[in-house]
Design a protein around this motif. Structure first.
Motif: not given
Length: 152
Positions: A80-87
């Motif tokens: 989730x944190x990995x995807x949130x960074x991209x967002x």
């Protein structure tokens, strides 16, 4: 192994679809030491394969269902944190917010390494390239903020 591979592939796919290297991103001044664009895809593919392998390796050695569930939860939080960074970086166009969030991502990787090491030293070692890459990404993110800020 299949479930871990599919989970890693899903997170990688979501991150890739969020990542937009055209338009706004091309207007950002990058540090001179930034790797060429093609390196990112190769690095992330390798890292996600290692994450999946580490997850399975540690999960197979967990002694209880509770330990197994905790380990899966930590990997899910990290994804989730990995995807949130991209967002934050690419979609919200807020490298400054992404940099703050990257601290949480980095800490989650350290926690994964520590927890995986309880069950498998190999699993912990397999996560070290992920930590190294996110550290480099953090330095790049910092430079982008310094070279282009303020944002918003």
């Amino acid at each position: 192994m299949l479930v871990a591979a599919l989970a890693a592939a899903l997170i990688a796919f979501l991150g890739a679809t969020i990542t937009d290297l055209d338009g706004w991103y091309r207007t950002l001044e990058q540090p001179g030491w930034a790797p060429p664009d093609y390196v990112y895809g190769m690095a992330w593919t390798t890292i996600f394969a290692l994450i999946a392998l580490a997850g399975v390796t540690a999960w197979r050695r967990t002694p209880t269902t509770q330990a197994s569930d905790m380990l899966i939860g930590l990997f899910a939080l990290n994804g989730f944190l990995n995807i949130l960074w991209s967002l934050l970086f690419f979609r919200a166009q807020r490298p400054d917010w992404a940099l703050i969030e990257l601290v949480a991502l980095w800490i989650s990787i350290v926690v994964l390494i520590v927890v995986c090491a309880r069950y498998s030293k190999l699993a912990a070692i397999l996560l070290l390239p992920y930590l190294a890459w996110v550290t480099v990404a953090g330095m790049l993110n910092w430079e982008v903020v310094q070279l282009n800020g303020p944002f918003g």
